[in-house]
Design a protein around this motif. Sequence first.
Motif, PDB file in Angstrom:
ATOM      1  N   UNK A 159       0.817  -0.669   0.161  1.00  0.00           N
ATOM      2  CA  UNK A 159       0.074  -0.439  -0.129  1.00  0.00           C
ATOM      3  C   UNK A 159       0.825   0.977   0.078  1.00  0.00           C
ATOM      4  N   UNK A 160       0.278   2.281  -0.868  1.00  0.00           N
ATOM      5  CA  UNK A 160       1.595   3.397  -1.002  1.00  0.00           C
ATOM      6  C   UNK A 160       0.679   4.578  -0.683  1.00  0.00           C
ATOM      7  N   UNK A 161      -1.012   4.496   0.224  1.00  0.00           N
ATOM      8  CA  UNK A 161      -1.144   5.542   0.187  1.00  0.00           C
ATOM      9  C   UNK A 161      -0.636   6.650   1.334  1.00  0.00           C
ATOM     10  N   UNK A 162      -0.254   7.722   1.413  1.00  0.00           N
ATOM     11  CA  UNK A 162       0.264   8.608   2.422  1.00  0.00           C
ATOM     12  C   UNK A 162      -1.179   8.595   4.106  1.00  0.00           C
ATOM     13  N   UNK A 163      -2.247   8.828   3.777  1.00  0.00           N
ATOM     14  CA  UNK A 163      -2.337   7.788   4.856  1.00  0.00           C
ATOM     15  C   UNK A 163      -2.685   7.125   5.899  1.00  0.00           C
ATOM     16  N   UNK A 164      -1.825   5.646   5.487  1.00  0.00           N
ATOM     17  CA  UNK A 164      -2.201   4.822   5.878  1.00  0.00           C
ATOM     18  C   UNK A 164      -0.561   4.683   6.579  1.00  0.00           C
ATOM     19  N   UNK A 176       1.615   7.875  -7.971  1.00  0.00           N
ATOM     20  CA  UNK A 176       1.356   6.339  -7.866  1.00  0.00           C
ATOM     21  C   UNK A 176       1.367   5.762  -9.516  1.00  0.00           C
ATOM     22  N   UNK A 177       0.729   6.614 -10.098  1.00  0.00           N
ATOM     23  CA  UNK A 177       0.447   6.200 -11.488  1.00  0.00           C
ATOM     24  C   UNK A 177       1.554   6.680 -12.154  1.00  0.00           C
ATOM     25  N   UNK A 178       2.246   7.970 -11.916  1.00  0.00           N
ATOM     26  CA  UNK A 178       3.694   8.513 -12.818  1.00  0.00           C
ATOM     27  C   UNK A 178       4.588   7.927 -12.737  1.00  0.00           C
ATOM     28  N   UNK A 179       4.994   6.845 -11.425  1.00  0.00           N
ATOM     29  CA  UNK A 179       6.330   5.942 -11.589  1.00  0.00           C
ATOM     30  C   UNK A 179       6.101   5.190 -12.395  1.00  0.00           C
ATOM     31  N   UNK A 237      -5.009  -2.312   2.128  1.00  0.00           N
ATOM     32  CA  UNK A 237      -5.761  -1.387   0.590  1.00  0.00           C
ATOM     33  C   UNK A 237      -4.843  -0.792  -0.124  1.00  0.00           C
ATOM     34  N   UNK A 238      -5.237   0.042  -1.434  1.00  0.00           N
ATOM     35  CA  UNK A 238      -4.256   0.064  -2.510  1.00  0.00           C
ATOM     36  C   UNK A 238      -4.168   1.370  -1.921  1.00  0.00           C
ATOM     37  N   UNK A 239      -4.012   2.443  -3.108  1.00  0.00           N
ATOM     38  CA  UNK A 239      -3.191   1.648  -3.751  1.00  0.00           C
ATOM     39  C   UNK A 239      -1.656   1.552  -3.792  1.00  0.00           C
ATOM     40  N   UNK A 240      -0.856   0.122  -5.017  1.00  0.00           N
ATOM     41  CA  UNK A 240      -0.109  -0.316  -5.224  1.00  0.00           C
ATOM     42  C   UNK A 240       0.356  -0.060  -6.431  1.00  0.00           C
TER      43      UNK A 240
END
Length: 171
Positions: free
Chosen positions: A4-9, A110-113, A136-139
């Motif tokens: 998961x790469x959600x900053x809120x998590x 997330x999408x740019x990399x 959860x995601x995003x990954x």
Amino acid sequence: MDGCCDHRAIPADKDLHRHAIENLNHADALLFGRVTYEMMESAFRPAAQMVARPDWMEPFARTIDAAKKYVVSSTLDRVDWNAEIVRGDLGKAVQQLKHESGKGLFVGGVKLPLALAELGLIDEYEFVVQPRLAGHGPTLFAGLSKRVDLRLMSRHEFGSGAVAMRYEPRR
């Protein structure tokens, strides 16, 4: 740890923000997608600050505020906060930015990399693995069309148990 790469998590702490400052200081500019740019702007632009943040976060806020930023977006009409919009052919635009840059570009999002990995335009990856299962995601790199083999360049463990690992693509 589950990708998961959600900053809120992710738990924010002083050491991770200090590490982020070091990364930002080793780049000429930041390259963000629209979502990441808007998230960072709303959190760290001085005029936009609505929520109080810990004192230890202020050096990061000053560093990102001062940094040159490029924003990849087809939907934004304009940006400010020391930023320019990047439009058109992503590969050509990033190649040009890489040639202009001396120290390099720091990419966030997330999408740019994913798009840059598909184009073979990432020279170095850093993954910070948190000792947390978010569930959860995003990954990152979900949907990558081809495998990218990496070589470990460095590893740093933080007091929180998070680990930053820096890799370069095997060419």
